[in-house]
Design a protein around this motif. Structure first.
Motif, PDB file in Angstrom:
ATOM      1  N   TYR A 195      26.346  12.268   2.087  1.00 20.30           N
ATOM      2  CA  TYR A 195      26.518  12.235   3.534  1.00 20.30           C
ATOM      3  C   TYR A 195      27.912  12.722   3.939  1.00 20.30           C
ATOM      4  O   TYR A 195      28.062  13.541   4.850  1.00 20.30           O
ATOM      5  CB  TYR A 195      26.284  10.824   4.082  1.00 20.30           C
ATOM      6  CG  TYR A 195      26.672  10.708   5.534  1.00 20.30           C
ATOM      7  CD1 TYR A 195      25.866  11.271   6.532  1.00 20.30           C
ATOM      8  CD2 TYR A 195      27.866  10.084   5.925  1.00 20.30           C
ATOM      9  CE1 TYR A 195      26.238  11.205   7.870  1.00 20.30           C
ATOM     10  CE2 TYR A 195      28.235  10.013   7.249  1.00 20.30           C
ATOM     11  CZ  TYR A 195      27.422  10.576   8.220  1.00 20.30           C
ATOM     12  OH  TYR A 195      27.793  10.526   9.534  1.00 20.30           O
ATOM     13  N   PRO A 199      27.531  15.879   6.716  1.00 25.24           N
ATOM     14  CA  PRO A 199      27.025  15.032   7.800  1.00 25.24           C
ATOM     15  C   PRO A 199      26.225  15.809   8.840  1.00 25.24           C
ATOM     16  O   PRO A 199      25.547  15.189   9.675  1.00 25.24           O
ATOM     17  CB  PRO A 199      28.299  14.448   8.410  1.00 25.24           C
ATOM     18  CG  PRO A 199      29.370  15.436   8.081  1.00 25.24           C
ATOM     19  CD  PRO A 199      28.993  16.009   6.746  1.00 25.24           C
ATOM     20  N   LEU A 204      23.383   9.598   9.073  1.00 24.03           N
ATOM     21  CA  LEU A 204      23.966   8.368   8.554  1.00 24.03           C
ATOM     22  C   LEU A 204      22.880   7.319   8.309  1.00 24.03           C
ATOM     23  O   LEU A 204      22.925   6.600   7.303  1.00 24.03           O
ATOM     24  CB  LEU A 204      25.014   7.833   9.531  1.00 24.03           C
ATOM     25  CG  LEU A 204      25.778   6.585   9.090  1.00 24.03           C
ATOM     26  CD1 LEU A 204      26.534   6.826   7.790  1.00 24.03           C
ATOM     27  CD2 LEU A 204      26.733   6.120  10.189  1.00 24.03           C
TER      28      LEU A 204
END
Length: 332
Positions: A195, A199, A204
């Motif tokens: 992550y 991103p 998330l």
């Protein structure tokens, strides 16, 4: 004579799901090993990963009932690979003195050294240590190694998981040995790093086990969290080299509580509690449903001497003063 058939219970295909915690020692301010063992008991933690045969830690684990994954240091592997006598010596110093009172479940040959210049020493070291254990009447101890996600050349979608061309021959031989001896492959699996590095394409919620619905549709397999997808990519890679019967044990997974970006106490608490609940649920992964998952959270303590960014020193569940960084529930 080599003996790679497994005459004892196949550990990879039996038992129940379990959560352990890695006991890292790259620090100068940690509690004594006996205090640490008491903390494992007090928190109901039943398994411990130790990165090298530290005598203080091993002596404190006597009669504790805690299952131990015991590491062979990377720098010792070449000698053990090259000499059965060196393997015998390592077992005589690191396993035999403790075998009657410490529950050593695995001997892990190296940590994340495939790919790398020492990769080709892993298999002969595993064979020599296996033979030494069998000769010593300690065949119940499983010999394996610890890899990380860079062993895969492809991991998305999970069904297309495959070892990278530069390590496929090494990994195929290791998987063949694990299949013959009935042991799992250990792997360090960190949705956090995936992550943090991307991103834009990874949400998330998918990394933290909080997605309300499946995110990845991979044929018949639906993935609601990144952890399962990473583990099943490893399963798929092993299937492609004849290792459909070999399971993955997650030897490290965790989330830092301090540092840049997503490294927060809130995210670390969410990830680790959800990881533990997921493992203990008994659901397994989409590709291995209801197969018991075994995983180790990284790590017991924040380790102040670890090099690198601040996140590296903040993966601990506890501060060195034994206070929790955040609440963690180790039970269903």
């Amino acid at each position: 004579m080599d003996n790679f058939s497994n005459s004892s219970t196949l550990l990879q295909n039996s038992g129940a799901q379990s959560i352990g915690v890695c006991y890292g020692l790259v620090a100068d301010n940690l509690p004594s090993p006996s205090e640490v063992v008491d903390m494992y008991h007090d928190n109901g933690i039943t398994s411990l990963r130790l990165y090298d045969p530290n005598p203080g830690a091993l002596n404190s684990l006597r009669h504790s009932g805690i299952n131990v994954a015991l590491g062979v240091r990377n720098e010792d592997i070449q000698a053990i690979a090259s000499s059965p006598a060196a393997a015998d010596h390592w077992i005589s110093l690191s396993v035999k003195p403790y075998a009657s009172s410490v529950s050593i479940k695995y001997v892990t040959v190296g940590n994340e050294i495939i790919p790398g210049p020492l990769a080709h020493f892993v298999l002969p070291a595993m064979k020599n240590l296996h033979n030494s254990l069998m000769a010593a009447g300690l065949g119940i101890v499983g010999v394996t190694t610890v890899v990380s996600m860079p062993v895969l050349g492809n991991s998305y979608p999970p069904s297309q998981g495959a070892f990278s061309p530069d390590v496929v021959s090494v990994m195929a031989s290791i998987v063949s040995l694990l299949n013959a001896t009935g042991r799992p492959l250990l792997a360090n699996v960190y949705p956090y790093f995936s992550y943090a590095n991307d991103p834009v394409h990874i949400s998330l919620s998918y990394a933290l086990f909080t997605s309300p619905a499946p995110v990845v549709h991979d044929g018949p397999f639906l993935y609601q969290n990144l952890f399962d997808a990473m583990v099943d990519a490893l399963h798929a890679a092993m299937e492609k080299v004849g290792g459909a019967g070999v399971l993955v044990v997650v030897s490290e997974s965790g989330w830092p509580s301090a540092g840049a970006g997503p490294a927060t106490i809130t995210n670390a608490e969410t990830y680790n509690n959800n990881l533990i609940a997921h493992v203990l649920s008994g659901k397994g992964t989409p590709r291995r449903p209801r197969k018991p998952l075994e995983a180790f959270v990284f790590a017991m303590f924040n380790e102040n001497l670890k090099p690198g960014p601040i996140t590296e020193r903040n993966f601990g569940l506890f501060y060195p003063n034994k206070k929790p960084v955040y609440p963690v529930k180790f039970h269903k």
